[in-house]
Design a protein around this motif. Structure first.
Motif, PDB file in Angstrom:
ATOM      1  N   UNK A 198     -29.091 -35.454 -18.724  1.00 10.88           N
ATOM      2  CA  UNK A 198     -27.949 -36.255 -18.265  1.00 10.88           C
ATOM      3  C   UNK A 198     -28.288 -37.737 -18.120  1.00 10.88           C
ATOM      4  N   UNK A 199     -29.534 -38.069 -17.703  1.00  7.80           N
ATOM      5  CA  UNK A 199     -29.906 -39.478 -17.561  1.00  7.80           C
ATOM      6  C   UNK A 199     -29.773 -40.202 -18.897  1.00  7.80           C
ATOM      7  N   UNK A 200     -30.290 -39.593 -19.930  1.00  9.99           N
ATOM      8  CA  UNK A 200     -30.289 -40.234 -21.252  1.00  9.99           C
ATOM      9  C   UNK A 200     -28.883 -40.271 -21.840  1.00  9.99           C
ATOM     10  N   UNK A 201     -28.127 -39.216 -21.582  1.00  9.35           N
ATOM     11  CA  UNK A 201     -26.740 -39.212 -22.096  1.00  9.35           C
ATOM     12  C   UNK A 201     -25.973 -40.396 -21.509  1.00  9.35           C
ATOM     13  N   UNK A 202     -26.276 -40.720 -20.239  1.00 11.11           N
ATOM     14  CA  UNK A 202     -25.571 -41.836 -19.595  1.00 11.11           C
ATOM     15  C   UNK A 202     -26.108 -43.193 -20.049  1.00 11.11           C
ATOM     16  N   UNK A 203     -27.382 -43.243 -20.416  1.00 15.74           N
ATOM     17  CA  UNK A 203     -28.051 -44.535 -20.643  1.00 15.74           C
ATOM     18  C   UNK A 203     -28.092 -44.960 -22.106  1.00 15.74           C
ATOM     19  N   UNK A 204     -28.339 -44.023 -23.016  1.00 17.06           N
ATOM     20  CA  UNK A 204     -28.610 -44.403 -24.408  1.00 17.06           C
ATOM     21  C   UNK A 204     -27.324 -44.545 -25.219  1.00 17.06           C
ATOM     22  N   UNK A 205     -27.136 -45.716 -25.786  1.00 21.18           N
ATOM     23  CA  UNK A 205     -26.012 -45.933 -26.695  1.00 21.18           C
ATOM     24  C   UNK A 205     -26.383 -45.345 -28.070  1.00 21.18           C
ATOM     25  N   UNK A 206     -25.422 -45.316 -28.966  1.00 25.60           N
ATOM     26  CA  UNK A 206     -25.716 -44.856 -30.332  1.00 25.60           C
ATOM     27  C   UNK A 206     -26.788 -45.735 -30.965  1.00 25.60           C
ATOM     28  N   UNK A 207     -26.715 -47.042 -30.671  1.00 31.07           N
ATOM     29  CA  UNK A 207     -27.722 -47.967 -31.225  1.00 31.07           C
ATOM     30  C   UNK A 207     -29.114 -47.652 -30.674  1.00 31.07           C
ATOM     31  N   UNK A 208     -29.196 -47.293 -29.377  1.00 30.11           N
ATOM     32  CA  UNK A 208     -30.491 -46.912 -28.791  1.00 30.11           C
ATOM     33  C   UNK A 208     -31.036 -45.658 -29.485  1.00 30.11           C
ATOM     34  N   UNK A 209     -30.156 -44.705 -29.693  1.00 30.49           N
ATOM     35  CA  UNK A 209     -30.590 -43.449 -30.324  1.00 30.49           C
ATOM     36  C   UNK A 209     -31.166 -43.717 -31.713  1.00 30.49           C
ATOM     37  N   UNK A 239     -35.968 -44.269 -35.120  1.00 30.06           N
ATOM     38  CA  UNK A 239     -36.734 -45.115 -36.044  1.00 30.06           C
ATOM     39  C   UNK A 239     -38.196 -45.221 -35.625  1.00 30.06           C
ATOM     40  N   UNK A 240     -38.457 -45.259 -34.323  1.00 30.59           N
ATOM     41  CA  UNK A 240     -39.816 -45.556 -33.850  1.00 30.59           C
ATOM     42  C   UNK A 240     -40.591 -44.326 -33.357  1.00 30.59           C
ATOM     43  N   UNK A 241     -39.937 -43.178 -33.226  1.00 33.67           N
ATOM     44  CA  UNK A 241     -40.648 -41.951 -32.861  1.00 33.67           C
ATOM     45  C   UNK A 241     -41.012 -41.226 -34.171  1.00 33.67           C
ATOM     46  N   UNK A 242     -42.319 -41.056 -34.449  1.00 36.42           N
ATOM     47  CA  UNK A 242     -42.695 -40.424 -35.712  1.00 36.42           C
ATOM     48  C   UNK A 242     -42.019 -39.073 -35.953  1.00 36.42           C
ATOM     49  N   UNK A 243     -41.764 -38.298 -34.892  1.00 40.52           N
ATOM     50  CA  UNK A 243     -41.116 -36.995 -35.103  1.00 40.52           C
ATOM     51  C   UNK A 243     -39.605 -37.112 -35.278  1.00 40.52           C
ATOM     52  N   UNK A 244     -39.060 -38.344 -35.165  1.00 41.19           N
ATOM     53  CA  UNK A 244     -37.660 -38.659 -35.505  1.00 41.19           C
ATOM     54  C   UNK A 244     -36.623 -37.919 -34.689  1.00 41.19           C
ATOM     55  N   UNK A 245     -36.989 -37.504 -33.471  1.00 41.69           N
ATOM     56  CA  UNK A 245     -35.984 -36.805 -32.666  1.00 41.69           C
ATOM     57  C   UNK A 245     -36.288 -36.970 -31.192  1.00 41.69           C
ATOM     58  N   UNK A 246     -35.300 -36.643 -30.358  1.00 39.75           N
ATOM     59  CA  UNK A 246     -35.488 -36.578 -28.911  1.00 39.75           C
ATOM     60  C   UNK A 246     -36.134 -35.228 -28.563  1.00 39.75           C
ATOM     61  N   UNK A 247     -36.819 -35.194 -27.407  1.00 41.14           N
ATOM     62  CA  UNK A 247     -37.333 -33.910 -26.910  1.00 41.14           C
ATOM     63  C   UNK A 247     -36.212 -33.142 -26.231  1.00 41.14           C
ATOM     64  N   UNK A 248     -36.357 -31.851 -26.193  1.00 41.39           N
ATOM     65  CA  UNK A 248     -35.525 -31.015 -25.322  1.00 41.39           C
ATOM     66  C   UNK A 248     -36.246 -30.911 -23.967  1.00 41.39           C
ATOM     67  N   UNK A 249     -35.507 -30.794 -22.867  1.00 41.03           N
ATOM     68  CA  UNK A 249     -36.172 -30.719 -21.548  1.00 41.03           C
ATOM     69  C   UNK A 249     -37.217 -29.602 -21.461  1.00 41.03           C
TER      70      UNK A 249
END
Ligand code: NAD
Length: 259
Positions: free
Chosen positions: A192-203, A208-218
């Protein structure tokens, strides 16, 4: 409480009603731990209280981690009702992504208060109890933003850098009491923190900068928490910071997506 639940190890989890804290609670419960969840009063805490109402291995309390007296009182009550505290997860936290030039001092102070002082208050209160039985593990949830100078993280990143240094000092001071203290530095995690904070541009930037190209799951953070809190798994690890970040900390320039 059943006989087996009475024998189970107890872990206190701050920020335990949401995101990483809540997911860690569910994993520890599945592994036979008892958990005491602490969070701010409100809808999220009410929902967690309802969800665990019939589970005697769970205790849920409203408490602000920045309230020293309330935390001390609550942890003593948790020990009295659910047994000695074997683990603590400091997951309560607040974040902001705001340019340095626009960052209000009040916001900076508030972030330090919750993320740094709040984690200290909980860790110290728990360590005083754990020291009596010469056993325990504390896991502080820092952030990759405490290790790298990402944009907009002047307050948040500074607070998490402090959490990492605090982890090392606590590990040093508390080793003689049988207490291990470690930190996890997550990269971006779908909460929920990231859903509230990260814009599409942030995502897009993170991908672009995470080699695994994805967010972690909790769950991917929770498994590292469960490892560090469990002395049978990580008994000689203390003062360490583990990045769970899809390779972000170690990366320099990386190939563009699809290359
Ligand atoms: P979340 O917002 O889902 O959960 C955080 C919880 O902390 C909330 O339930 C909130 O009510 C609680 N909280 C905030 N202030 C509190 C206070 N003063 N007292 C008690 N509880 C309080 O967020 P999350 O993503 O699960 O974050 C958990 C931790 O992980 C935070 O410390 C965060 O900084 C860190 N983290 C998150 C990410 C991510 O991408 N989600 C990345 C790195 C680090």
């Amino acid at each position: 409480m059943t006989a087996s639940a009475a024998d189970a190890r107890l872990c206190v989890i701050t920020g335990g009603a949401s995101g990483i804290g809540r997911t860690a609670a569910e994993l520890l419960l599945a592994r036979g731990w008892k958990v005491a969840l602490i969070d701010l009063p409100g809808k999220t805490l009410d929902e967690a209280t309802d969800a665990f109402a019939s589970n005697t291995a769970v205790r849920v309390d409203a408490c602000n981690v920045t309230d020293e007296a309330a935390v001390e009182k609550l942890l003593a009550a948790v020990e009295a009702s659910h047994g000695p505290i074997a683990g603590v997860v400091n997951s309560a936290g607040i974040a902001a992504d705001i340019h340095t030039l626009d960052t209000p001092v009040d916001l900076f102070r508030k972030i330090l208060d919750v993320n740094v002082i709040g984690s200290f208050i909980v860790a110290r209160a728990a360590a005083r109890l754990m020291a009596k039985h010469q056993h325990g593990a504390i896991v502080n949830i820092a952030s990759i933003s405490g290790l790298r100078g990402s944009k907009g993280r002047v307050a948040y990143g500074t607070s998490k850098g402090a959490v990492i240094t605090m982890t090392q000092v606590l590990a040093n001071d508390l080793a003689k009491y049988g207490i291990r203290v470690n930190a996890i530095a997550p990269g971006p995690v779908e909460t929920p923190m990231v859903k509230a904070l990260h814009t599409d541009a942030d995502r897009k930037l993170w991908r672009t900068f995470v080699p695994m190209r994805r967010y972690a799951q909790p769950e991917e953070i929770a498994s590292a928490i469960a490892f560090l809190v469990d002395g049978t798994q990580s008994g000689y690890i203390t003062g360490e910071v583990i990045a769970v970040d899809g390779g972000f900390r170690g990366a320099g320039i990386i190939l563009p997506e699809g290359a």
